[in-house]
Design a protein around this motif. Sequence first.
Motif, PDB file in Angstrom:
ATOM      1  N   GLU A 121       1.140  -1.515  -0.099  1.00  0.00           N
ATOM      2  CA  GLU A 121       0.175  -0.352  -0.238  1.00  0.00           C
ATOM      3  C   GLU A 121       0.865   1.641  -0.200  1.00  0.00           C
ATOM      4  N   GLN A 122       1.735   1.871   0.484  1.00  0.00           N
ATOM      5  CA  GLN A 122       2.834   2.576   1.369  1.00  0.00           C
ATOM      6  C   GLN A 122       3.647   2.682  -0.803  1.00  0.00           C
ATOM      7  N   ASN A 123       3.931   1.508  -1.244  1.00  0.00           N
ATOM      8  CA  ASN A 123       5.039   1.481  -2.352  1.00  0.00           C
ATOM      9  C   ASN A 123       4.380   1.925  -3.466  1.00  0.00           C
ATOM     10  N   PHE A 124       2.932   1.484  -3.898  1.00  0.00           N
ATOM     11  CA  PHE A 124       2.001   1.343  -5.593  1.00  0.00           C
ATOM     12  C   PHE A 124       0.648   1.427  -4.830  1.00  0.00           C
ATOM     13  N   THR A 125       0.072   2.362  -5.585  1.00  0.00           N
ATOM     14  CA  THR A 125      -0.766   3.789  -5.834  1.00  0.00           C
ATOM     15  C   THR A 125      -1.531   2.460  -6.584  1.00  0.00           C
ATOM     16  N   GLU A 126      -1.564   1.659  -7.875  1.00  0.00           N
ATOM     17  CA  GLU A 126      -2.718   1.097  -8.281  1.00  0.00           C
ATOM     18  C   GLU A 126      -2.795   0.207  -7.023  1.00  0.00           C
ATOM     19  N   ILE A 127      -4.096   0.080  -7.105  1.00  0.00           N
ATOM     20  CA  ILE A 127      -4.792  -0.660  -6.024  1.00  0.00           C
ATOM     21  C   ILE A 127      -4.944  -2.722  -7.036  1.00  0.00           C
TER      22      ILE A 127
ATOM     23  N   ARG B 226      -1.489  -3.771  -6.819  1.00  0.00           N
ATOM     24  CA  ARG B 226      -0.943  -3.937  -5.306  1.00  0.00           C
ATOM     25  C   ARG B 226      -0.394  -5.902  -5.129  1.00  0.00           C
TER      26      ARG B 226
END
Lengths: 347, 599
Positions: free
Chosen positions: B124-130, B133
């Motif tokens: 969650e912290q490193n990747f915005t695209e759900i 993840r």
Amino acid sequence: MSTQAAAPAPSTNKIGLTKGDYKGAPSTLCIGCGHDSITNHIITSFFELGINPHQVAKMSGIGCSSKTPAYFMNQAHGFNSVHGRMPSVSTGAKLANRNLNMIAVSGDGDTASIGLGQFCHLIRRNLDMVYIVENNGVYGLTKGQFSATADKDSKLKYGAINKFEQIDICSLAIDMGCTYVARSFSGDPKQLIPLIKGAVSHKGTAIIDCISPCVTFNNHEGSSRSYLTVKEKDDPLHEIGYVHGAEEIKVDYEPGSLKEVKFPDGAIVTLKKLKRDFDPTNRMQALEALEESKTQGHLLTGLFYVNPQTHDLGEVLEICDTPLAYLGEKELRPSAEALSKIMQGFE
Amino acid sequence: MSIIVNDCSICIATVNGSGSQSANNILLKSFFRMGIPSGAKNLFPSNIQGLPTWYTIRVNKDGYVARKPELDIMVAMNAATWVEDHASVKKGGVIIHGTELAVASGMKRDDVIYYAIPFKQLAEQNFTEIKLRKLLTNMIYVGVLTELLQIDLEVVKKAVSDNFANKAKVVEANLKALQVGIDYVKGNVKKQDPYKVEKMDANKNKIVIDGNSAAALGCVYGGCSVVAWYPITPSSSLCETTIDYFEELRVDKTTGKKNFATVQAEDELAAIGMVLGAGWAGARAMTATSGPGISLMAEFAGYGYFTEIPAVVFDIQRTGPSTGLPTRTMQGDIDFVNTLSHGDTRHPMLIPANPVECFEFAQSSFDLSERLQTPVFVMSDLDLGMNQWASEKFNMPSKPFDRGKVLNTEALKKLGKFERYRDVDGDAIPYRTLPGTDHPLAAYFTRGSGHNEGAKYTEKAEDYKNLMDRLSRKFETAKKYVPKSVLKEVSGADVGILAYGSTDLAITESQDLLLKDGIKTNYLRVRAVPFGDEVKEFYKKNKRVYVVEQNRDGQMFEIVNHDIGGELALKSRSVRHYDGLPIFAKTIVEQILKFERSH
């Protein structure tokens, strides 16, 4: 020196063969069997077309009808396969050698009962072959059980009544996308021979549902497939002719009453109007006509549907012109370089 | 704590459909490219999404890469199997788990090492695209393992970019996820376990490949030109890969036309029918299937045997009977295929044990089937067919095709006679002609009913018996042509192990373990049925022979006993493994020890 005049030489066809060259082993079917008539019409058709028997592959499944390829064209390879599975064997053989002129004989049990699935899928793939169903509505070789094409309420020789709907081979074939669908009668060479020839000229699956009475198990009163009933109910759509491209069409006809179906090999099937207008390139009309005749209890015969401009399986798969069976190592084994490149990909 | 280098078994417990396959492949490739002997088994469900999957990797400096049920390291990513996964780790092992998988008080073990990693939060912290993840969480655990085991980072990075070739953005995201895992361990985890990997040099000139891909390449290089098939796990990938290689290697560059034909048939009945039709007409044709498909092919198998038509059938065996466990492995069809069909039938079976043999036997199966004019079965299995195996590279075949005894027009002209089923040469193999051959003598009628030497219909007792006897002699002739067994003799050993196929992977390890108990063993790996004389010789030389296989009923045990017969057969003992998972050394050793100690 004999004073007797020499017997006239038998007439030969365009490749110099006599009709005798198209014969097979003697039939072992019952005397008077409709299948034997169809065998003779196949012999006549191939003789008149001048097809070299060695280019022909004769295919069949199991049943009385499926025995018949042994009774024509001795000089052609034959494959009497497994019950209901002739379509798959034919598909494989034709993929291996596109040049084979393939004719298959099957029966109503072989096609519409045990082989219904393969029959449908063969048509979907539009394999280039002639497929004759010798349809008598009964199992002969196992002594007289109903088949799936028996008419509802028809009676077996020993009294049993068929309580189930019949499978109509022609409407099913049209529904599956068949590109040549016809029905005829073993006792009508005038209609059947041009239909067989047209089927040979057609480049795709050509189905001929040929009503062929079983003299032993289905020729009694109450049978809907006896000689008498079939003759009485026969309702031909048109008068059929077959001519080679080079020949002149000699049929007498009223203007507007003759339809011509041209095949890519130059052959023409002529359809002379009888009672009604009928367009054999219209699938809807074909299905309607079949449904209507069924309701009226008639046996509609003729060329129901044809699409002569079609692509067969070999074309769809873009198979090379040389038969796959004749390709050797040069064509079939890729290079060492290609292999070593593939190996690198797995390092 | 002493360090354990290059010897551990790792299990990654995930949910299928979560995209862990790429991450797991990258992990395996990294060990492999570091030169360490490695093997992997994917234990997956018959399902597309949502059911548990376990991917096990074994790295072992001594080259033992069969499955090892005692797990050293568990990467627990699946909440549904958390309790059992937790319990399955051996004493002194490691459990890497997401922080959301709580270790309940009653469950906590003090004989394992826990590393709790906040996979979800890191993603969650490193990747915005759900959507990404979940996928990239898999690469985070690769990063965690990379750091913990000291896997060579450059090697891992290269494996990532190779895996996602030509997709720069995907490579970039995966490399980032990899680094996230590494950095988290560096900053937050204190290494307490002994496991570590170091570079070796065991994989020079080797590749990693699955048996189905190897067999597919074998078909392409073996001259196969017709493929008819019906999708079934675990054989589908063999046909699909063959088709891919066909498209790549067999399309004429000038005309665009294809030197092959493939049909996805309506069922296995049709698939084998097409193969027989094509074989009859002279093409090299194959189908691939598994147990349920083999069942459907039984009638045609007998037809092919009786009418003598070349055909190649790959049986990638899975766990039966019936639907059984469709995604689990078994050597379950050996006995069935041996005599597949009604009446008296025997079929040659080739049994590959590794990808090289999948490649080579696929080629030779076409030679054999055309030489012997009969269906030939290649007996692989799910473990060999679908799992990734380290393998020697494949060599370019040097032998030309053997097209067998086919008479063409010229030959017929010269001979002036032809009888399809006559044994002219005394080897019980007759001559055949192909449809389309331009000669009046060429034609014959193929029928599954009784036929005499001239291919004419017959019900005569004598004709039938002659034919059956010749077919039996032909099976004897087959012994000359099938691959010989491989013998590994150990000086001073008088106990034998006979095994075949994918079981091979566990045999060497079993032999070494048995040696620790003072039992020296010879090893004969059978590669085909019918057997050559070497099987009988092996029985003569050993006082006991353990037939090791992966089925409940000892199928090869029965075939061997039947075929060698007499007193020798009394030397046979049956060692069996049949839980659907690939065989492992311990179970073999335990069964053999039990027998040996009772003597």
